[in-house]
Design a protein around this motif. Sequence first.
Motif, PDB file in Angstrom:
ATOM      1  N   ASP A 150       0.836  -1.208   0.000  1.00  0.00           N
ATOM      2  CA  ASP A 150       0.000   0.000   0.000  1.00  0.00           C
ATOM      3  C   ASP A 150       0.874   1.263   0.000  1.00  0.00           C
ATOM      4  N   ARG A 180       2.586   4.882  -0.510  1.00  0.00           N
ATOM      5  CA  ARG A 180       2.037   6.239  -0.560  1.00  0.00           C
ATOM      6  C   ARG A 180       3.192   7.238  -0.479  1.00  0.00           C
ATOM      7  N   PRO A 217      -3.008   3.236   4.283  1.00  0.00           N
ATOM      8  CA  PRO A 217      -3.748   2.395   3.346  1.00  0.00           C
ATOM      9  C   PRO A 217      -5.178   2.888   3.118  1.00  0.00           C
ATOM     10  N   ASN A 254      -6.119   5.751   2.343  1.00  0.00           N
ATOM     11  CA  ASN A 254      -6.168   6.645   1.184  1.00  0.00           C
ATOM     12  C   ASN A 254      -6.016   5.825  -0.087  1.00  0.00           C
ATOM     13  N   THR A 255      -7.121   5.490  -0.694  1.00  0.00           N
ATOM     14  CA  THR A 255      -7.096   4.678  -1.907  1.00  0.00           C
ATOM     15  C   THR A 255      -7.246   5.483  -3.200  1.00  0.00           C
ATOM     16  N   HIS A 256      -7.807   6.706  -3.111  1.00  0.00           N
ATOM     17  CA  HIS A 256      -8.127   7.424  -4.341  1.00  0.00           C
ATOM     18  C   HIS A 256      -7.704   8.892  -4.380  1.00  0.00           C
TER      19      HIS A 256
END
Length: 262
Positions: free
Chosen positions: A108, A110, A236, A238-240
């Motif tokens: 995941d 970022r 994790p 924050n997916t979009h």
Amino acid sequence: MSHARPRTYLVTGAASGIGEATAARLRAQGHTVLGADLSGSDIDADLSTPEGRARLVDRARELTGGRLDAVIASAGRQLFDPQTIQVNYFGAVATLEGLRPLLAAGTDPRAVVISSVTAIHPHDPAIADAALAGDEAAATAAAEAAIQRGEGHAIYGSSKNALARWVRRTAPTAEWAGAGIPLNAIAPGTVLTPMTEPMLATPGVREIIDSAIPMPLNGHAAADQVAPLLDFLTSPANTHVTGQIVFVDGGADATLRGDGAW
């Protein structure tokens, strides 16, 4: 915000200000945080130089076994000096580009970098455009020229403007979004840090700053009030959210630009 699985972070500028507050928050949650700064950190590196940038990446690879879950590029300068563009733009971009392969091996992954509400102030196109072209010599020369004109104050905002634009251009690409790596910037207003406190304590200067960065919601921020946003953006959860310049500025952007933000 508590994440179920401990993650491995690298935070630049970790010795003070937003970087220090964010590293402390993440460590308190049980995450592994590698701090990078000029001295006294897990990785000592001067991001104003190509050698320092290469050292950061090399040491990060050694210390992590080649995988990172998140990078927070917080290192910055606010000097009337070419070093400001060298650290704030070229150092930050080298950090993110250099560590991207480690993120690609992480879970995941970022990344977030620190821009500033000053990115929306008038800037010096010669500095910002040279930076975005990847021409450090030209950007440095443009910064020197600004100082000679008595406009050294423009270097900081120009560096943050270029950085925000780099994020917008880079985040949707195959190497980042296509590889499942959200890349964002945050744009703080005035934050109480060792870098800003001397200026805010100078008679007359605080008034100038508050006029340029009006913060109607709760005034100046403490560094640990900015850290939760960085925590979320690199989690994790924050997916979009990607390619965004997220203002954490007490309303300064809305005050200065009104509804003309798009």
